[in-house]
Write a protein that holds these residues in place. Structure first.
Motif, PDB file in Angstrom:
ATOM      1  N   MET A 187       0.828  -1.213   0.000  1.00 46.50           N
ATOM      2  CA  MET A 187       0.000   0.000   0.000  1.00 46.50           C
ATOM      3  C   MET A 187       0.856   1.253   0.000  1.00 46.50           C
ATOM      4  O   MET A 187       1.793   1.365   0.777  1.00 46.50           O
ATOM      5  N   ASP A 188       0.503   2.191  -0.863  1.00 50.46           N
ATOM      6  CA  ASP A 188       1.172   3.487  -0.817  1.00 50.46           C
ATOM      7  C   ASP A 188       0.300   4.456  -0.008  1.00 50.46           C
ATOM      8  O   ASP A 188      -0.796   4.104   0.428  1.00 50.46           O
ATOM      9  N   ASP A 189       0.787   5.661   0.197  1.00 53.01           N
ATOM     10  CA  ASP A 189       0.067   6.630   1.031  1.00 53.01           C
ATOM     11  C   ASP A 189      -1.331   6.928   0.512  1.00 53.01           C
ATOM     12  O   ASP A 189      -2.273   7.071   1.302  1.00 53.01           O
ATOM     13  N   ALA A 190      -1.486   7.022  -0.803  1.00 51.76           N
ATOM     14  CA  ALA A 190      -2.802   7.309  -1.381  1.00 51.76           C
ATOM     15  C   ALA A 190      -3.779   6.164  -1.095  1.00 51.76           C
ATOM     16  O   ALA A 190      -4.950   6.405  -0.779  1.00 51.76           O
ATOM     17  N   GLU A 191      -3.310   4.932  -1.207  1.00 52.39           N
ATOM     18  CA  GLU A 191      -4.168   3.784  -0.921  1.00 52.39           C
ATOM     19  C   GLU A 191      -4.542   3.712   0.560  1.00 52.39           C
ATOM     20  O   GLU A 191      -5.673   3.358   0.899  1.00 52.39           O
ATOM     21  N   ILE A 192      -3.611   4.054   1.433  1.00 53.59           N
ATOM     22  CA  ILE A 192      -3.907   4.076   2.868  1.00 53.59           C
ATOM     23  C   ILE A 192      -4.994   5.107   3.147  1.00 53.59           C
ATOM     24  O   ILE A 192      -5.960   4.834   3.858  1.00 53.59           O
ATOM     25  N   LYS A 193      -4.856   6.279   2.571  1.00 54.86           N
ATOM     26  CA  LYS A 193      -5.847   7.341   2.768  1.00 54.86           C
ATOM     27  C   LYS A 193      -7.206   6.918   2.213  1.00 54.86           C
ATOM     28  O   LYS A 193      -8.242   7.121   2.863  1.00 54.86           O
ATOM     29  N   GLU A 194      -7.223   6.320   1.041  1.00 45.72           N
ATOM     30  CA  GLU A 194      -8.471   5.870   0.420  1.00 45.72           C
ATOM     31  C   GLU A 194      -9.161   4.805   1.285  1.00 45.72           C
ATOM     32  O   GLU A 194     -10.368   4.867   1.520  1.00 45.72           O
ATOM     33  N   ARG A 195      -8.381   3.869   1.772  1.00 46.05           N
ATOM     34  CA  ARG A 195      -8.950   2.803   2.615  1.00 46.05           C
ATOM     35  C   ARG A 195      -9.472   3.369   3.935  1.00 46.05           C
ATOM     36  O   ARG A 195     -10.526   2.972   4.413  1.00 46.05           O
ATOM     37  N   THR A 196      -8.739   4.317   4.507  1.00 49.26           N
ATOM     38  CA  THR A 196      -9.164   4.948   5.750  1.00 49.26           C
ATOM     39  C   THR A 196     -10.464   5.722   5.546  1.00 49.26           C
ATOM     40  O   THR A 196     -11.372   5.665   6.388  1.00 49.26           O
ATOM     41  N   GLU A 197     -10.588   6.430   4.447  1.00 48.09           N
ATOM     42  CA  GLU A 197     -11.815   7.189   4.175  1.00 48.09           C
ATOM     43  C   GLU A 197     -13.009   6.258   3.939  1.00 48.09           C
ATOM     44  O   GLU A 197     -14.130   6.570   4.359  1.00 48.09           O
ATOM     45  N   ALA A 198     -12.780   5.115   3.300  1.00 52.16           N
ATOM     46  CA  ALA A 198     -13.861   4.135   3.132  1.00 52.16           C
ATOM     47  C   ALA A 198     -14.310   3.591   4.490  1.00 52.16           C
ATOM     48  O   ALA A 198     -15.508   3.431   4.747  1.00 52.16           O
ATOM     49  N   LEU A 199     -13.339   3.329   5.364  1.00 52.25           N
ATOM     50  CA  LEU A 199     -13.677   2.884   6.714  1.00 52.25           C
ATOM     51  C   LEU A 199     -14.410   3.981   7.481  1.00 52.25           C
ATOM     52  O   LEU A 199     -15.358   3.708   8.219  1.00 52.25           O
ATOM     53  N   ARG A 200     -13.986   5.223   7.317  1.00 57.48           N
ATOM     54  CA  ARG A 200     -14.646   6.349   7.978  1.00 57.48           C
ATOM     55  C   ARG A 200     -16.126   6.390   7.581  1.00 57.48           C
ATOM     56  O   ARG A 200     -17.001   6.547   8.431  1.00 57.48           O
ATOM     57  N   ALA A 201     -16.389   6.235   6.299  1.00 53.41           N
ATOM     58  CA  ALA A 201     -17.779   6.257   5.831  1.00 53.41           C
ATOM     59  C   ALA A 201     -18.593   5.098   6.422  1.00 53.41           C
ATOM     60  O   ALA A 201     -19.739   5.274   6.824  1.00 53.41           O
ATOM     61  N   ARG A 202     -17.982   3.925   6.500  1.00 49.13           N
ATOM     62  CA  ARG A 202     -18.675   2.740   7.009  1.00 49.13           C
ATOM     63  C   ARG A 202     -18.870   2.806   8.529  1.00 49.13           C
ATOM     64  O   ARG A 202     -19.903   2.400   9.038  1.00 49.13           O
ATOM     65  N   HIS A 203     -17.887   3.328   9.245  1.00 52.98           N
ATOM     66  CA  HIS A 203     -17.944   3.313  10.705  1.00 52.98           C
ATOM     67  C   HIS A 203     -18.522   4.590  11.319  1.00 52.98           C
ATOM     68  O   HIS A 203     -19.140   4.528  12.380  1.00 52.98           O
ATOM     69  N   LEU A 204     -18.282   5.720  10.684  1.00 54.92           N
ATOM     70  CA  LEU A 204     -18.754   6.990  11.236  1.00 54.92           C
ATOM     71  C   LEU A 204     -19.876   7.619  10.413  1.00 54.92           C
ATOM     72  O   LEU A 204     -20.426   8.645  10.816  1.00 54.92           O
ATOM     73  N   GLY A 205     -20.143   7.041   9.249  1.00 61.92           N
ATOM     74  CA  GLY A 205     -21.242   7.535   8.434  1.00 61.92           C
ATOM     75  C   GLY A 205     -20.948   8.796   7.657  1.00 61.92           C
ATOM     76  O   GLY A 205     -21.855   9.465   7.213  1.00 61.92           O
ATOM     77  N   SER A 206     -19.659   9.130   7.475  1.00 61.55           N
ATOM     78  CA  SER A 206     -19.305  10.297   6.678  1.00 61.55           C
ATOM     79  C   SER A 206     -18.011  10.037   5.938  1.00 61.55           C
ATOM     80  O   SER A 206     -17.216   9.224   6.352  1.00 61.55           O
ATOM     81  N   ALA A 207     -17.818  10.734   4.866  1.00 60.20           N
ATOM     82  CA  ALA A 207     -16.618  10.544   4.056  1.00 60.20           C
ATOM     83  C   ALA A 207     -15.528  11.548   4.393  1.00 60.20           C
ATOM     84  O   ALA A 207     -14.518  11.599   3.729  1.00 60.20           O
ATOM     85  N   GLY A 208     -15.689  12.367   5.364  1.00 62.67           N
ATOM     86  CA  GLY A 208     -14.599  13.276   5.651  1.00 62.67           C
ATOM     87  C   GLY A 208     -14.870  14.269   6.684  1.00 62.67           C
ATOM     88  O   GLY A 208     -15.579  14.522   7.451  1.00 62.67           O
TER      89      GLY A 208
END
Length: 137
Positions: free
Chosen positions: A116-137
């Motif tokens: 994973m590069d930094d962009a992929e880490i950020k993308e995966r984290t944002e997908a998790l944020r949406a799933r767990h916190l209900g928002s994309a940012g």
């Protein structure tokens, strides 16, 4: 988890919160494998955590702000979600995976973390944020 810090060192504080042998593996199971209930984590954990230890660690992770738990009606399993603090562990999980691969090259990269590069880490984290916190940012 240690509630009174032994020092003001941020590395020490992180280790006091997450330095036991189970906490990061539980966060891994929730973040990378979408195991969100006690039963899912217990049954899917490759390292065979015991039920009493899992219960204590989930309580610790919730109390210290890495997870939240939504209780369910009687007979159903509550669901754990990552908080912002829990999401902040994603880069740490990636780096621990990379270090584990260096320590033992025979380990398996089942989660694709080693490449994973930094962009992929950020993308995966944002997908998790949406799933767990209900928002994309």
């Amino acid at each position: 988890m240690i509630h009174e810090p032994r020092s003001s060192c941020p590395i020490n504080r992180c280790l006091e919160a997450l330095g036991d042998q189970w906490s990061l593996l539980i966060l891994r199971d929730i973040a990378l494998h979408d195991r969100r209930s006690f039963r899912e984590i217990l049954g899917g954990n490759a390292e065979h955590i015991s039920a009493p230890v899992l219960s204590r660690r989930l309580t610790d992770l919730t109390t210290s702000g890495f997870l939240t738990k939504v209780d369910a009606p009687r007979g159903k399993q509550g669901r754990y979600s990552l908080t912002d603090l829990g999401l902040a562990t994603i880069p740490l999980l990636v780096e621990l995976s990379r270090l584990g691969g260096l320590i033992d090259p025979a380990t398996e990269d089942a989660d694709g973390l080693l490449t994973m590069d930094d962009a992929e880490i950020k993308e995966r984290t944002e997908a998790l944020r949406a799933r767990h916190l209900g928002s994309a940012g």
